[in-house]
Scaffold this motif. Structure first.
Motif, PDB file in Angstrom:
ATOM      1  N   LEU A   1      53.010  25.117  62.811  1.00  0.00           N
ATOM      2  CA  LEU A   1      52.804  26.552  63.050  1.00  0.00           C
ATOM      3  C   LEU A   1      53.946  27.154  63.856  1.00  0.00           C
ATOM      4  N   ASP A   2      54.226  28.415  63.563  1.00  0.00           N
ATOM      5  CA  ASP A   2      55.229  29.171  64.324  1.00  0.00           C
ATOM      6  C   ASP A   2      54.557  30.170  65.266  1.00  0.00           C
ATOM      7  N   GLY A   3      53.240  30.112  65.340  1.00  0.00           N
ATOM      8  CA  GLY A   3      52.504  31.013  66.213  1.00  0.00           C
ATOM      9  C   GLY A   3      51.203  31.442  65.575  1.00  0.00           C
ATOM     10  N   ALA A   4      50.656  32.565  66.089  1.00  0.00           N
ATOM     11  CA  ALA A   4      49.379  33.066  65.592  1.00  0.00           C
ATOM     12  C   ALA A   4      49.384  34.588  65.594  1.00  0.00           C
ATOM     13  N   TRP A   5      48.556  35.140  64.719  1.00  0.00           N
ATOM     14  CA  TRP A   5      48.395  36.577  64.561  1.00  0.00           C
ATOM     15  C   TRP A   5      46.910  36.880  64.557  1.00  0.00           C
ATOM     16  N   TRP A   6      46.510  37.903  65.313  1.00  0.00           N
ATOM     17  CA  TRP A   6      45.106  38.303  65.400  1.00  0.00           C
ATOM     18  C   TRP A   6      44.968  39.721  64.861  1.00  0.00           C
TER      19      TRP A   6
ATOM     20  N   ALA B   1      41.864  44.379  56.290  1.00  0.00           N
ATOM     21  CA  ALA B   1      42.596  45.190  55.311  1.00  0.00           C
ATOM     22  C   ALA B   1      44.087  44.854  55.426  1.00  0.00           C
ATOM     23  N   LEU B   2      44.538  43.933  54.599  1.00  0.00           N
ATOM     24  CA  LEU B   2      45.919  43.451  54.664  1.00  0.00           C
ATOM     25  C   LEU B   2      46.929  44.585  54.496  1.00  0.00           C
ATOM     26  N   GLU B   3      46.601  45.556  53.653  1.00  0.00           N
ATOM     27  CA  GLU B   3      47.535  46.665  53.434  1.00  0.00           C
ATOM     28  C   GLU B   3      47.740  47.508  54.695  1.00  0.00           C
ATOM     29  N   LEU B   4      46.804  47.482  55.623  1.00  0.00           N
ATOM     30  CA  LEU B   4      46.960  48.179  56.908  1.00  0.00           C
ATOM     31  C   LEU B   4      47.624  47.289  57.953  1.00  0.00           C
ATOM     32  N   GLU B   5      47.242  46.031  57.986  1.00  0.00           N
ATOM     33  CA  GLU B   5      47.685  45.106  59.027  1.00  0.00           C
ATOM     34  C   GLU B   5      49.102  44.559  58.828  1.00  0.00           C
ATOM     35  N   LEU B   6      49.468  44.276  57.586  1.00  0.00           N
ATOM     36  CA  LEU B   6      50.736  43.600  57.317  1.00  0.00           C
ATOM     37  C   LEU B   6      51.966  44.391  57.777  1.00  0.00           C
ATOM     38  N   PRO B   7      52.055  45.705  57.543  1.00  0.00           N
ATOM     39  CA  PRO B   7      53.244  46.425  58.027  1.00  0.00           C
ATOM     40  C   PRO B   7      53.425  46.322  59.547  1.00  0.00           C
ATOM     41  N   ALA B   8      52.332  46.352  60.316  1.00  0.00           N
ATOM     42  CA  ALA B   8      52.443  46.213  61.771  1.00  0.00           C
ATOM     43  C   ALA B   8      52.920  44.812  62.143  1.00  0.00           C
ATOM     44  N   LEU B   9      52.423  43.791  61.448  1.00  0.00           N
ATOM     45  CA  LEU B   9      52.856  42.421  61.709  1.00  0.00           C
ATOM     46  C   LEU B   9      54.354  42.274  61.419  1.00  0.00           C
TER      47      LEU B   9
ATOM     48  N   TYR C   1      48.243  57.640  59.828  1.00  0.00           N
ATOM     49  CA  TYR C   1      47.760  56.667  60.797  1.00  0.00           C
ATOM     50  C   TYR C   1      48.668  55.461  60.750  1.00  0.00           C
ATOM     51  N   THR C   2      49.072  55.010  61.904  1.00  0.00           N
ATOM     52  CA  THR C   2      49.872  53.804  62.018  1.00  0.00           C
ATOM     53  C   THR C   2      49.086  52.809  62.854  1.00  0.00           C
ATOM     54  N   MET C   3      49.005  51.578  62.367  1.00  0.00           N
ATOM     55  CA  MET C   3      48.299  50.540  63.121  1.00  0.00           C
ATOM     56  C   MET C   3      49.032  50.303  64.439  1.00  0.00           C
ATOM     57  N   PRO C   4      48.276  49.964  65.486  1.00  0.00           N
ATOM     58  CA  PRO C   4      48.920  49.583  66.749  1.00  0.00           C
ATOM     59  C   PRO C   4      49.762  48.327  66.541  1.00  0.00           C
ATOM     60  N   LEU C   5      50.589  48.014  67.529  1.00  0.00           N
ATOM     61  CA  LEU C   5      51.397  46.800  67.445  1.00  0.00           C
ATOM     62  C   LEU C   5      50.514  45.591  67.152  1.00  0.00           C
TER      63      LEU C   5
END
Length: 166
Positions: free
Chosen positions: A37-42, A47-55, A19-23
């Motif tokens: 700030l340089d922006g925002a992430w939603w 689950a950081l281990e799932l979200e961070l690679p996509a970010l 499974y790969t997280m969406p963009l």
């Protein structure tokens, strides 16, 4: 070869489920930021281990490889100390600072760093969109915590109030 032995070359079997997280839902300031700030992430979940690679995969590789992130311990209570990203491992530092509760700092070695507001995953879409826009505004002088509080209090909202998710 049995079903537990990977084929030669270390590739997963054809029937392996991955499974790969969406963009990442991300908005960055155009060019260089002039605020804190340089922006925002939603993120979609906590689950950081799932979200961070996509970010990390959504960021311009010209800014360097993200080697370390700092996140608020209160917002990411189950964060691992390292997260695997394509071709490298990212060190995760947890901060107890209230100012970093809704922020993530992405360190790119000696190349630079990104400071992003983290929109809570359960934030209603209209509020999240306002937060993404406000945090990516290069004229925004507010920290992540103050931007979140101001937008959630209705600053810049058109018309009547929006109900907040339960």
């Amino acid at each position: 070869m049995d079903s537990l032995t990977p084929p030669a070359g270390g590739a997963p079997p054809r029937d392996a489920h991955t499974y790969t997280m969406p963009l990442a839902r991300l908005r960055l300031t155009p060019e260089a930021s002039h605020g804190p700030l340089d922006g925002a992430w939603w993120p979609r979940c906590d689950a950081l281990e799932l979200e961070l690679p996509a970010l990390v995969g959504s960021l311009d590789p010209g800014r360097g490889t993200v080697t370390r992130v700092t996140v608020g311990a209160a917002a990411w209570p189950d964060a691992p100390l390292t997260v695997s990203a394509p071709d490298h491992v990212i060190e995760v530092a947890l901060s107890d600072a209230t100012a970093e509760e809704h922020a993530i700092t992405l360190d790119c070695g000696t190349v630079g760093r990104w400071e992003l507001l983290v929109v809570p995953p359960d934030e209603p879409a209209r509020t999240a969109e306002r937060l993404l826009t406000a945090a990516a505004d290069p004229r925004n002088p507010l920290s992540a915590q103050r931007t979140l509080a101001r937008v959630e209090d209705g600053f810049g909202q058109e018309g009547a109030g929006e109900p907040h998710a339960p």
